[in-house]
Design an enzyme around this catalytic site. Structure first.
Site, mmCIF file in Angstrom:
data_model
loop_
_atom_site.group_PDB
_atom_site.id
_atom_site.type_symbol
_atom_site.label_atom_id
_atom_site.label_comp_id
_atom_site.label_asym_id
_atom_site.label_seq_id
_atom_site.Cartn_x
_atom_site.Cartn_y
_atom_site.Cartn_z
ATOM 1 N N GLU A 51 -15.373 -11.407 32.146
ATOM 2 C CA GLU A 51 -15.548 -12.256 30.830
ATOM 3 C C GLU A 51 -16.545 -13.091 30.823
ATOM 4 O OE1 GLU A 51 -14.452 -11.995 27.180
ATOM 5 O OE2 GLU A 51 -16.277 -13.196 27.389
ATOM 6 N N SER A 81 -16.851 -6.877 19.096
ATOM 7 C CA SER A 81 -17.635 -6.991 18.027
ATOM 8 C C SER A 81 -18.643 -8.084 18.015
ATOM 9 C CB SER A 81 -16.972 -6.349 16.892
ATOM 10 O OG SER A 81 -16.066 -7.600 16.442
ATOM 11 N N GLY A 141 -15.024 -13.496 4.385
ATOM 12 C CA GLY A 141 -15.414 -14.169 3.298
ATOM 13 C C GLY A 141 -14.695 -15.062 2.529
ATOM 14 N N LEU A 142 -13.348 -14.528 2.201
ATOM 15 C CA LEU A 142 -12.410 -15.149 1.321
ATOM 16 C C LEU A 142 -11.398 -16.375 2.098
ATOM 17 C CD1 LEU A 142 -10.995 -12.113 -0.609
ATOM 18 C CD2 LEU A 142 -12.752 -13.784 -1.458
ATOM 19 N N ASP A 166 -12.349 -3.683 19.262
ATOM 20 C CA ASP A 166 -13.490 -3.532 18.142
ATOM 21 C C ASP A 166 -14.759 -2.812 18.690
ATOM 22 O OD1 ASP A 166 -12.078 -5.300 16.667
ATOM 23 O OD2 ASP A 166 -13.520 -6.980 16.777
ATOM 24 N N LEU A 185 -9.045 -5.497 14.161
ATOM 25 C CA LEU A 185 -7.927 -6.281 14.021
ATOM 26 C C LEU A 185 -7.349 -6.655 15.613
ATOM 27 C CD1 LEU A 185 -5.938 -4.951 11.079
ATOM 28 C CD2 LEU A 185 -7.403 -6.876 10.902
ATOM 29 N N HIS A 206 20.141 -15.228 1.615
ATOM 30 C CA HIS A 206 19.949 -15.923 0.422
ATOM 31 C C HIS A 206 19.868 -17.472 0.567
ATOM 32 C CE1 HIS A 206 19.786 -16.911 -4.079
ATOM 33 N NE2 HIS A 206 20.868 -17.860 -3.863
HETATM 34 P P1 FAD Z 1 -13.462 -9.565 21.175
HETATM 35 O O1 FAD Z 1 -12.265 -10.360 20.775
HETATM 36 O O2 FAD Z 1 -14.773 -9.553 20.580
HETATM 37 O O3 FAD Z 1 -13.527 -9.814 22.858
HETATM 38 C C1 FAD Z 1 -14.653 -9.186 23.558
HETATM 39 C C2 FAD Z 1 -15.064 -10.119 24.787
HETATM 40 O O4 FAD Z 1 -15.924 -9.318 25.557
HETATM 41 C C3 FAD Z 1 -15.808 -11.247 24.303
HETATM 42 O O5 FAD Z 1 -14.991 -12.432 24.644
HETATM 43 C C4 FAD Z 1 -17.113 -10.942 24.826
HETATM 44 O O6 FAD Z 1 -17.567 -12.381 25.486
HETATM 45 C C5 FAD Z 1 -16.807 -10.264 26.216
HETATM 46 N N1 FAD Z 1 -17.949 -9.251 26.545
HETATM 47 C C6 FAD Z 1 -18.904 -8.597 25.624
HETATM 48 N N2 FAD Z 1 -19.543 -7.880 26.434
HETATM 49 C C7 FAD Z 1 -19.398 -8.292 27.748
HETATM 50 C C8 FAD Z 1 -19.995 -8.051 28.953
HETATM 51 N N3 FAD Z 1 -21.105 -7.303 29.215
HETATM 52 N N4 FAD Z 1 -19.476 -8.664 30.060
HETATM 53 C C9 FAD Z 1 -18.358 -9.537 30.012
HETATM 54 N N5 FAD Z 1 -17.720 -9.827 28.970
HETATM 55 C C10 FAD Z 1 -18.242 -9.308 27.683
HETATM 56 N N6 FAD Z 1 -7.853 -10.252 13.430
HETATM 57 C C11 FAD Z 1 -6.642 -10.266 13.400
HETATM 58 O O7 FAD Z 1 -6.153 -9.345 13.389
HETATM 59 N N7 FAD Z 1 -6.376 -11.361 12.623
HETATM 60 C C12 FAD Z 1 -6.936 -12.502 12.258
HETATM 61 O O8 FAD Z 1 -6.525 -13.207 11.580
HETATM 62 C C13 FAD Z 1 -8.428 -12.431 12.546
HETATM 63 N N8 FAD Z 1 -9.201 -13.558 11.914
HETATM 64 C C14 FAD Z 1 -10.576 -13.260 12.329
HETATM 65 C C15 FAD Z 1 -11.264 -14.257 11.997
HETATM 66 C C16 FAD Z 1 -12.700 -14.309 12.234
HETATM 67 C C17 FAD Z 1 -13.393 -15.356 11.885
HETATM 68 C C18 FAD Z 1 -12.952 -13.092 12.973
HETATM 69 C C19 FAD Z 1 -14.720 -13.084 13.176
HETATM 70 C C20 FAD Z 1 -12.465 -12.347 13.288
HETATM 71 C C21 FAD Z 1 -10.899 -12.227 13.022
HETATM 72 N N9 FAD Z 1 -10.089 -11.076 13.278
HETATM 73 C C22 FAD Z 1 -8.846 -11.318 13.173
HETATM 74 C C23 FAD Z 1 -10.628 -9.806 14.368
HETATM 75 C C24 FAD Z 1 -10.415 -10.258 15.707
HETATM 76 O O9 FAD Z 1 -10.838 -11.313 16.188
HETATM 77 C C25 FAD Z 1 -10.788 -8.944 16.526
HETATM 78 O O10 FAD Z 1 -10.405 -7.809 16.012
HETATM 79 C C26 FAD Z 1 -10.310 -8.846 18.070
HETATM 80 O O11 FAD Z 1 -11.270 -10.138 18.431
HETATM 81 C C27 FAD Z 1 -10.677 -7.808 18.780
HETATM 82 O O12 FAD Z 1 -10.642 -7.753 20.089
HETATM 83 P P2 FAD Z 1 -11.452 -7.328 21.347
HETATM 84 O O13 FAD Z 1 -10.822 -7.671 22.586
HETATM 85 O O14 FAD Z 1 -11.956 -5.827 20.854
HETATM 86 O O15 FAD Z 1 -12.829 -7.999 21.111
HETATM 87 P P1 NAD Z 2 -15.018 -6.908 5.744
HETATM 88 O O1 NAD Z 2 -15.666 -5.273 6.064
HETATM 89 O O2 NAD Z 2 -13.689 -7.060 5.524
HETATM 90 O O3 NAD Z 2 -15.546 -7.146 4.249
HETATM 91 C C1 NAD Z 2 -16.971 -7.171 4.064
HETATM 92 C C2 NAD Z 2 -17.383 -7.188 2.666
HETATM 93 O O4 NAD Z 2 -18.825 -7.561 2.380
HETATM 94 C C3 NAD Z 2 -16.882 -5.991 1.837
HETATM 95 O O5 NAD Z 2 -16.139 -6.215 0.713
HETATM 96 C C4 NAD Z 2 -18.336 -5.192 1.465
HETATM 97 O O6 NAD Z 2 -18.499 -4.678 0.353
HETATM 98 C C5 NAD Z 2 -19.059 -6.389 1.260
HETATM 99 N N1 NAD Z 2 -20.584 -6.442 1.701
HETATM 100 C C6 NAD Z 2 -21.073 -5.808 2.331
HETATM 101 N N2 NAD Z 2 -22.440 -5.689 2.421
HETATM 102 C C7 NAD Z 2 -22.750 -6.521 1.560
HETATM 103 C C8 NAD Z 2 -23.915 -7.157 0.846
HETATM 104 N N3 NAD Z 2 -25.108 -6.729 1.226
HETATM 105 N N4 NAD Z 2 -23.915 -8.068 -0.383
HETATM 106 C C9 NAD Z 2 -22.668 -8.295 -0.933
HETATM 107 N N5 NAD Z 2 -21.455 -7.691 -0.249
HETATM 108 C C10 NAD Z 2 -21.565 -7.057 0.914
HETATM 109 O O7 NAD Z 2 -15.745 -7.701 6.890
HETATM 110 P P2 NAD Z 2 -15.560 -9.265 7.063
HETATM 111 O O8 NAD Z 2 -14.837 -10.084 5.999
HETATM 112 O O9 NAD Z 2 -17.018 -9.545 7.738
HETATM 113 O O10 NAD Z 2 -14.594 -9.043 8.503
HETATM 114 C C11 NAD Z 2 -15.045 -8.440 9.680
HETATM 115 C C12 NAD Z 2 -14.007 -7.931 10.306
HETATM 116 O O11 NAD Z 2 -13.058 -8.962 10.946
HETATM 117 C C13 NAD Z 2 -12.825 -7.223 9.430
HETATM 118 O O12 NAD Z 2 -12.826 -6.070 10.065
HETATM 119 C C14 NAD Z 2 -11.673 -7.862 9.416
HETATM 120 O O13 NAD Z 2 -10.545 -7.231 9.115
HETATM 121 C C15 NAD Z 2 -11.676 -8.788 10.516
HETATM 122 N N6 NAD Z 2 -11.221 -10.059 10.180
HETATM 123 C C16 NAD Z 2 -9.628 -9.958 10.076
HETATM 124 C C17 NAD Z 2 -9.229 -11.015 9.792
HETATM 125 C C18 NAD Z 2 -7.583 -10.897 9.318
HETATM 126 O O14 NAD Z 2 -6.887 -9.962 9.724
HETATM 127 N N7 NAD Z 2 -7.082 -12.062 8.581
HETATM 128 C C19 NAD Z 2 -9.813 -12.366 9.462
HETATM 129 C C20 NAD Z 2 -11.378 -12.232 9.605
HETATM 130 C C21 NAD Z 2 -11.875 -11.131 9.930
#
Ligand code: FAD
Ligand code: NAD
Length: 474
Positions: free
Chosen positions: A36, A149, A189-190, A321, A328, A453
């Protein structure tokens, strides 16, 4: 273990996908290395995603509630002030506690944690540029790509994480912006719009489609969500696309126009102190040296895998991702366990039809299984049952009555097809729907299950009753 020793599994990425696979493989007695580069484990989710955003959502909701929702409960509060620096510190405490916890778990399970950036030298050797300087190489019988991602950038609008931000900037602003425009009305966004609006920003959400909530949210639920968020002060511009942006002046200026199918805008320019780009995320594989092993990506940059997470080089697999499916954390976690099972035992399992989604706004929105529009599109017949929280006794005592539970079931077999909830604690309640769906329950099974309940979960039972017969309290 030394880094030069051949591992059973080398994992690139220590996010949810990577660290869970590492722990599982350690438990299975495999020799594991997890690479990492971030300096901390837990990836996007623990460091800049799920965890910090939920801290801000929870505490901003508390603040907003203290400001606006105490008098009617007979609670009188004095001067209420927000200390943004300490508000952010609370978030950091949660993040640090959890990332350190993961580091402990890796150690406990005998995983070698290598801090640095990994890249393929060939099909078995991964070179690591160590964070502390220098280089090492690890050899793996199996290699797992779990690199996650990154935010999709908006063309022509350079991210500086101060005025034009992604979610990473949005969880770390040092000042409450007066105005904020959010490009993209999906989950990020939301959630972020909710946080900053509760803290005092005037927030406008610009969404390309005619519906908020991102992919998968049931249309009826999305409409209710929009109504409730609007009541909280959020502005929405649906069917609207941002054409270009300019951040050379005091404000960031955006030129917007009607998207296909939308009404033409009267005003074509909006400006804001801060613009959040939240238009989705894209797989991150930069610097991984995929070219050295001839690895293919699809048109959206995803690592191409088969049903056992194998790339075309069978001992190199990918989960989370960086590959197909919803982005997720819990999906990544399920895959991480399954991929280790495939490697170790030859079989594993993830039910992709049964992965819950939760949006942690207020109220929360949660769903699992098929939406009404999914079923309509596939011409699958269904029956609907709904139950409003306004008729639930616990929601009434909590003065938290907005929203409803909606269930979709097969009209012939009564098998549950989908659950959609907007309301208090929806994110916890969806676990019951997920279990029911996983077990192939009918709505009658749920309706005949005794629920305590007074609990919010009774709304879940009553929605099931409404689907197969009649609810008692509505
Ligand atoms: P990541 O968590 O992105 O982990 C990948 C890791 O790999 C990173 O730490 C990166 O530094 C490392 N890496 C990349 N390339 C290399 C390399 N070459 N060498 C060494 N290390 C490397 N999902 C939910 O289910 N619930 C939520 O409430 C939720 N909220 C979110 C809120 C936000 C603001 C965002 C951005 C995402 C949210 N997500 C949520 C989505 C969730 O974060 C991702 O789906 C999840 O982190 C994916 O896990 P991953 O391990 O695939 O990738
Ligand atoms: P998203 O795909 O959920 O939403 C992106 C939104 O942007 C869509 O509604 C799309 O129609 C709109 N959009 C795209 N291009 C546009 C443009 N040019 N102008 C205006 N609107 C546009 O993506 P996100 O909200 O960025 O989240 C990314 C990922 O992270 C998702 O897969 C989400 O599930 C994950 N995530 C999950 C949680 C959670 O589980 N609570 C929280 C945060 C993020």
């Amino acid at each position: 273990a030394s880094a030069s020793e051949e591992k059973d599994l080398v994992i690139i990425g220590g996010g949810v996908a990577g660290y869970v696979a590492a722990i599982k493989a350690g438990q299975e007695g495999m020799k594991v290395a997890c690479i990492e580069k971030r300096g901390t484990l837990g990836g996007t989710c623990l460091n800049v995603g799920c965890i910090p955003s939920k801290s801000l959502l929870n505490n901003s909701h508390l603040y907003h509630q203290i400001l606006h929702d105490t008098k009617n409960r007979g609670i009188e509060v004095g001067d209420v002030k927000l200390n943004l620096a300490n508000f952010m510190k609370a978030k950091e405490t949660a993040v640090t506690g959890l990332t350190k916890g993961v580091e402990f778990l890796l150690k406990k399970n005998g995983v070698e944690y290598i801090k640095g950036a990994g890249s393929f030298v060939n099909e078995n050797d991964v070179k690591v540029a160590l964070n502390d300087g220098g280089e090492t190489t690890v050899r793996g019988k199996n290699i797992l790509i779990a690199t996650g991602s990154e935010a999709t950038p908006f063309p022509g609008l350079e991210i500086d994480e101060k005025r034009v931000i992604t979610s990473t900037g949005a969880i770390a602003l040092e000042k409450i912006p007066e105005t904020m425009v959010v490009i993209g009305g999906g989950i990020i966004g939301l959630e972020m719009a909710s946080v900053w609006s509760r803290l005092g920003s005037k927030v406008t959400v610009v969404e390309f489609l005619g519906q908020i909530g991102g992919p998968g949210m049931d249309t009826e639920i999305a409409k209710s969500t929009q109504k409730l968020l609007k009541k909280q002060g959020l502005d929405f511009k649906l069917n609207t696309k941002v054409i270009s942006g300019d951040k050379s002046g005091d404000k960031v200026k955006l030129e917007v126009d009607a998207a296909k199918g939308g009404k033409p805008e009267t005003s074509t320019q909006i400006d804001a102190d801060v613009v959040l780009v939240a238009i989705g995320r894209r797989p991150y594989t930069a610097g991984l040296g995929l070219e050295n092993i001839g690895m293919e990506l699809d048109e959206r940059g995803r690592v191409i895998i088969d049903s056992e997470y194998r790339t075309k080089i069978p001992h190199i697999r990918c989960v989370g991702d960086a590959t197909f499916g919803p982005m997720l954390a819990h999906k990544a976690e399920e895959e991480a366990v399954a991929v280790v099972e495939y490697i170790k035992k030859g079989f594993g399992h993830v039910n992709y039809g049964c992965i819950p989604s939760v949006m942690y706004t207020y109220p929360e929105v949660a769903w699992v299984g098929q939406s009404e529009q999914d079923l309509k599109n596939q011409k699958i017949p269904y029956r609907v049952g709904t139950f409003p929280f306004s008729a639930n006794s616990r929601a009434k005592t909590n003065m938290d009555t907005e929203g409803f539970v909606k269930m979709l079931a097969d009209p012939e077999t009564d098998r549950l097809l989908g659950v959609h909830i907007i309301g208090p604690n929806a994110g916890e309640m969806i676990a019951e729907g997920t279990l029911a769906l996983e077990y192939g329950a009918s709505t009658e099974d749920i309706a005949r299950t005794c629920h305590a309940h007074p609990t919010l979960a009774e709304a879940f039972k009553e929605a099931a009753m409404a689907t197969n017969a009649k609810a008692i309290h509505f």
